[in-house]
Design an enzyme around this catalytic site. Structure first.
Site, short mmCIF file in Angstrom:
data_model
loop_
_atom_site.label_atom_id
_atom_site.label_comp_id
_atom_site.label_asym_id
_atom_site.label_seq_id
_atom_site.Cartn_x
_atom_site.Cartn_y
_atom_site.Cartn_z
N ARG A 2 0.03 3.11 6.98
CA ARG A 2 0.34 3.15 5.18
C ARG A 2 -0.73 1.67 5.08
NH1 ARG A 2 5.34 3.90 4.37
NH2 ARG A 2 5.84 5.68 5.80
N ARG A 6 2.76 0.18 -1.58
CA ARG A 6 3.41 -0.75 -2.81
C ARG A 6 3.53 -2.05 -2.78
NH1 ARG A 6 10.00 1.34 -2.08
NH2 ARG A 6 8.82 1.57 -0.54
N ARG A 15 0.61 4.27 -9.29
CA ARG A 15 2.05 5.35 -9.48
C ARG A 15 2.74 4.90 -10.77
NH1 ARG A 15 7.43 5.65 -7.58
NH2 ARG A 15 7.76 6.63 -6.08
N ASP A 52 1.55 12.20 2.55
CA ASP A 52 2.79 12.60 2.90
C ASP A 52 2.98 13.25 4.10
OD1 ASP A 52 5.07 9.99 2.97
OD2 ASP A 52 6.12 11.90 2.97
N TYR A 150 14.10 15.30 8.97
CA TYR A 150 13.72 15.53 8.22
C TYR A 150 14.06 16.94 7.13
CZ TYR A 150 11.64 10.56 7.43
OH TYR A 150 10.78 9.22 7.96
#
Ligand code: 1CP
Length: 339
Positions: A2, A6, A15, A52, A150
């Site tokens: 990552r 953010r 974003r 992702d 997931y």
């Protein structure tokens, strides 16, 4: 781990403009710009594709969406054997072509020499004071086991009880799903390689919740199948969060690099895998919550080591101050042997 995200104000600005995370992933120009943002700020030696791991289940029709602060959710999680049997391997050139388009754009940008970046004809914001020429690009995918977690849980999970119930009551159905996912990951990674990535990383983020024999049969065996199907000149990095227990087994998947978190020392990992295996990672991202002097101490503890790629042991969280990331990268350069 990552590089983008953010904690970077320029990421947050894009974003906000795009509206949501998936639009960023599905718009090649934006995915390209975000991939290069961390390389514009820090002296990084490689770029990782902005995307992702959940793009494959999305391409399978599960309806991925991200809610701010809550992470990923699927509109349709897998509930039955019939749901699993109905899944098809998505054609990456059709359903995931936005990823390959982003890779081609990023590779074009990375090929422009730094000194030419301010005389670009298209005047885009890409590549402003670029430091990144010739940096290799890392493509990636989730492991079949992690994707299955997931898809069965429907999003992030506290205890993984839904998938673990399948594992112990309907193992054959779960193997059917893992096999469909392995075939999907193979097609997806080959398409990424053909589009230009220099290496691929397989994230097995939830392999560490399994006992060693289950980890071998339900996760690593599929990772091995994937690696065997990829072109041999592309080095593969395998990362399992909390994967210390299975290091020897990971080393037998055919990967070139093993990514490790911070729950095992690099010295112990080194002893347990063949000498030629490259190790990556090992710093706890939480050291970045401290201050530059402490970060330098932490970097010194691990650097320098040979056959090691300096990296965090997991992703950077939104609460990390940008100047601490800078301090980390600069300390790595100071204490690493020159290459
Ligand atoms: O540097 C980069 O940003 C590289 C791109 C990248 C990668 C390699 C992103 C962007 N995600 C990933 C992999 C990924 N995604 C993993 C494997 C690595 C890991 O274990 O962290 C996983 C588990 C996901 C799933 C996911 N996507 C989560 C975790 C949810 C959970 O179960 O805890 C989250 C929060 C995301 C969103 C996401 N992906 C990437 C970013 C920058 C973000 C945050 C986006 C935002 O909210 O704006």
């Amino acid at each position: 781990m990552r590089q983008a995200g953010r904690y970077l104000p320029e990421y947050r600005a894009l974003r906000a403009k795009a509206g949501d995370f998936l639009t960023l992933c599905k718009t090649p120009e934006l995915a390209c710009e975000i991939t290069l943002q961390p390389l514009n700020r820090f002296r990084l030696d490689a770029a990782i594709l902005f995307s992702d791991i959940l793009t494959i289940p999305d391409a399978m029709g599960l309806g991925l969406h991200f809610t701010e602060g809550e992470g990923p959710h699927f509109k349709r999680r897998l509930e039955s054997a019939a749901d699993i049997k109905a899944l098809c391997v998505p054609d990456p050139h059709e359903k995931l072509s936005y990823v390959m388009d982003a890779i081609r754009l990023i590779k074009q940008e990375l090929a422009i020499p730094s000194e030419d970046k301010d005389v670009r004809s298209d005047k885009s914001t890409l590549g402003a004071p670029g430091r990144y020429s010739k940096a290799p690009l890392i493509g990636f995918s989730g492991s079949p086991w992690t994707l299955a977690c997931y898809m069965i849980e429907g999003g992030k999970s506290q205890n993984f009880h839904r998938i673990k119930k399948w594992l112990y009551t309907e193992p054959a159905i779960l193997h059917h799903l893992l096999n469909t996912l392995a075939q999907s990951v193979i097609a997806y990674l080959i398409a990424q390689i053909e589009a230009g990535v220099d290496t691929v990383m397989i994230f097995d983020s939830w392999g560490g919740i399994l006992s060693p024999d289950i980890y071998q049969h339900f996760s690593l065996s599929y990772i091995k199948t994937i690696i065997e199907a990829l072109p041999k000149h592309i080095p593969v990095i395998v990362y399992t969060k909390n994967g210390g227990v299975g290091l020897e087994l990971m080393a037998q998947t055919g990967c070139r690099v093993i990514g490790i978190d911070w729950t095992i020392t690099l010295q112990e990992a080194r002893r347990r895998v063949p000498e030629t295996m490259i190790l990556q990672g090992n710093w706890d991202p939480a050291i970045l919550l401290s201050h530059p002097t402490q970060i330098e101490q932490e970097v010194k503890k691990i650097c320098p080591l040979s056959n090691h790629i300096a990296n965090l042991g997991h992703g950077i969280t939104p609460d990390i101050p940008v100047e601490n990331v800078e301090a980390f990268v600069e300390a790595i350069h100071r204490y690493s042997p020159s290459i």
